[in-house]
Design a protein around this motif. Structure first.
Motif, PDB file in Angstrom:
ATOM      1  N   LEU A 124      -0.441   2.033  10.302  1.00 25.58           N
ATOM      2  CA  LEU A 124      -0.447   0.649  10.461  1.00 25.58           C
ATOM      3  C   LEU A 124      -0.404  -0.243   9.583  1.00 25.58           C
ATOM      4  N   ARG A 125       0.809   0.169   8.486  1.00 25.24           N
ATOM      5  CA  ARG A 125       0.083  -0.816   7.117  1.00 25.24           C
ATOM      6  C   ARG A 125       1.112  -2.479   7.700  1.00 25.24           C
ATOM      7  N   THR A 126       0.438  -2.998   8.191  1.00 20.08           N
ATOM      8  CA  THR A 126       0.731  -4.155   7.909  1.00 20.08           C
ATOM      9  C   THR A 126       1.947  -4.119   7.026  1.00 20.08           C
ATOM     10  N   HIS A 127       1.976  -4.285   5.899  1.00 16.84           N
ATOM     11  CA  HIS A 127       2.658  -4.699   4.562  1.00 16.84           C
ATOM     12  C   HIS A 127       3.575  -4.032   4.030  1.00 16.84           C
ATOM     13  N   GLU A 128       3.992  -3.012   4.738  1.00 18.40           N
ATOM     14  CA  GLU A 128       5.360  -1.820   4.801  1.00 18.40           C
ATOM     15  C   GLU A 128       6.213  -2.571   5.956  1.00 18.40           C
ATOM     16  N   SER A 129       6.882  -2.008   5.541  1.00 23.94           N
ATOM     17  CA  SER A 129       8.564  -2.029   6.947  1.00 23.94           C
ATOM     18  C   SER A 129       8.231  -0.565   7.114  1.00 23.94           C
ATOM     19  N   THR A 130       7.644   0.044   7.112  1.00 18.72           N
ATOM     20  CA  THR A 130       7.174   0.899   8.146  1.00 18.72           C
ATOM     21  C   THR A 130       6.389   0.708   9.385  1.00 18.72           C
ATOM     22  N   HIS A 131       5.985  -0.643   9.063  1.00 20.50           N
ATOM     23  CA  HIS A 131       4.696  -0.375  10.275  1.00 20.50           C
ATOM     24  C   HIS A 131       5.237  -0.211  11.678  1.00 20.50           C
ATOM     25  N   ALA A 169     -14.914   0.870  16.944  1.00 20.94           N
ATOM     26  CA  ALA A 169     -15.201  -0.975  16.051  1.00 20.94           C
ATOM     27  C   ALA A 169     -16.553  -0.904  16.405  1.00 20.94           C
ATOM     28  N   PRO A 170     -16.642  -2.465  15.891  1.00 23.15           N
ATOM     29  CA  PRO A 170     -15.513  -3.398  15.158  1.00 23.15           C
ATOM     30  C   PRO A 170     -14.815  -2.600  14.203  1.00 23.15           C
ATOM     31  N   HIS A 171     -13.866  -3.035  13.536  1.00 20.89           N
ATOM     32  CA  HIS A 171     -13.153  -2.914  12.721  1.00 20.89           C
ATOM     33  C   HIS A 171     -11.789  -3.559  12.593  1.00 20.89           C
ATOM     34  N   ASP A 172     -11.426  -4.134  10.916  1.00 20.77           N
ATOM     35  CA  ASP A 172     -10.489  -5.512  11.080  1.00 20.77           C
ATOM     36  C   ASP A 172      -8.952  -4.727  10.602  1.00 20.77           C
ATOM     37  N   LEU A 173      -7.915  -5.235  11.686  1.00 18.51           N
ATOM     38  CA  LEU A 173      -6.608  -4.328  11.328  1.00 18.51           C
ATOM     39  C   LEU A 173      -6.166  -5.112  10.401  1.00 18.51           C
ATOM     40  N   THR A 174      -6.743  -5.999   9.887  1.00 16.41           N
ATOM     41  CA  THR A 174      -6.142  -7.062   8.498  1.00 16.41           C
ATOM     42  C   THR A 174      -6.199  -6.235   7.222  1.00 16.41           C
ATOM     43  N   THR A 175      -6.823  -5.573   7.335  1.00 12.37           N
ATOM     44  CA  THR A 175      -7.847  -4.778   5.939  1.00 12.37           C
ATOM     45  C   THR A 175      -7.173  -3.776   6.157  1.00 12.37           C
ATOM     46  N   ARG A 176      -5.985  -3.764   4.267  1.00 16.78           N
ATOM     47  CA  ARG A 176      -5.298  -2.329   3.999  1.00 16.78           C
ATOM     48  C   ARG A 176      -5.966  -0.766   3.890  1.00 16.78           C
ATOM     49  N   ARG A 177      -5.862  -0.596   4.771  1.00 12.76           N
ATOM     50  CA  ARG A 177      -6.157   1.229   4.594  1.00 12.76           C
ATOM     51  C   ARG A 177      -4.559   1.865   4.249  1.00 12.76           C
TER      52      ARG A 177
END
Length: 299
Positions: free
Chosen positions: A69-76, A143-151
């Motif tokens: 779920l890492r939006t900054h990765e190509s493997t998202h 919930a709630p959780h922020d999907l934009t937070t890098r984990r």
């Protein structure tokens, strides 16, 4: 505004189109077979649905995991190593994106269900909840959780280690990665491997109820200690008839031993650990909520 919603489970995929989870225009239940065929069937459903109802503005996809779920990765959006044969390293979003040029938001199926129960169900009006599903696998989300937070990745509550019940020290567990983790001991396949039947076919006095409830109660106590949410909701096929809940509460009480004062009050665990209000609709309802978020966030 039309949304596409997908709840992808280890046994079945549910696809739906509508303006919200309360206004579903059409839906289909598809068996979870090999990844290529399953995802192609989803695309086919939505292609036909668009022709009938109009353009889909965004998609929400809650899927079994583990998922990158890492939006900054190509493997998202890629499925990571999973016990589900043939699904490891599958690019879950690629078939949808190849056909539909709209925002898509993906999360785990249990996190989608947690979002729905928090906004629309058993957690309505609370600041936070955890949702645990017990079925083919075991998963948990908050919930709630922020999907934009890098984990690093999403929570994998089903693979924590628990104390073994003294009555079954010789059972090795069914998880291909860990053997006797929580999923290896208390999931549907673990129950089948141990007693050669589903839990709800066993009489209420059978030891299986307290064994499985004991493991899940340890999880509930761990969630309370680590995340401190205001409620823990247990859903999924193994939980369907509600008979496990008293065993889970008793085991959680035993594990906590009065340490968390808000949960040490008489009857506190009866409301803290509960069944879902949305029932089997939690996952697809959460997918609709993800689709709404996709549209506002740009997917």
């Amino acid at each position: 505004m039309l949304y596409g919603a997908i709840e992808g489970g280890g046994t079945k995929f549910v696809c739906a189109i509508g303006t919200s989870s309360q206004n579903v225009l059409d839906s289909v239940v598809l068996p979870t077979v090999d990844a290529t065929a399953t995802l192609a069937a989803c695309v086919e459903f939505f292609t036909t649905a668009e022709q009938k109802f109009g353009r889909i503005a965004a998609f929400g996809f809650g899927c079994f995991g583990p998922i990158d779920l890492r939006t900054h990765e190509s493997t998202h959006g890629q499925m990571l190593a999973t016990p589900k044969p043939g699904w490891s390293r599958v690019e879950l979003l690629k078939p949808l994106r190849s056909r539909f040029s709209v925002p898509i938001l993906i999360d785990t199926d249990v996190s989608a269900a947690a979002l729905a129960e928090w906004q629309l169900g058993a957690g309505r009006g609370l600041g936070s909840i955890a949702y645990v599903t017990v079925g083919t696998g075991i998963g948990g989300g908050v919930a709630p959780h922020d999907l934009t937070t890098r984990r690093l990745m999403h929570a994998e509550m089903g693979h924590i280690l628990v104390r073994r019940d003294a009555r079954e020290q010789d059972f090795p567990g069914v998880c291909p990665f860990h053997g006797d983790c929580l999923e290896g001991l208390a999931s549907g396949p673990a129950i089948q491997a141990r007693w050669h039947c589903q839990l709800d076919t066993l009489p209420p006095h059978h030891e299986a109820w307290s064994i499985i409830g004991g493991y899940l109660g340890q999880l509930a106590a761990t969630i309370a200690l680590m995340v401190s949410v205001e409620r823990v909701v247990f859903g999924g096929g193994v939980m369907a008839n509600g008979l496990l809940l008293p065993h889970i509460r008793a085991a959680a009480e035993n594990a906590l031993r009065g340490y968390l004062e808000p949960l040490s009050q008489p009857g506190a665990l009866d409301t803290y650990i509960c069944a879902p209000e949305l029932g089997t609709r939690a996952g697809i309802a959460g997918a609709f909520l993800l689709a709404e978020r996709a549209l506002t966030s740009g997917g």
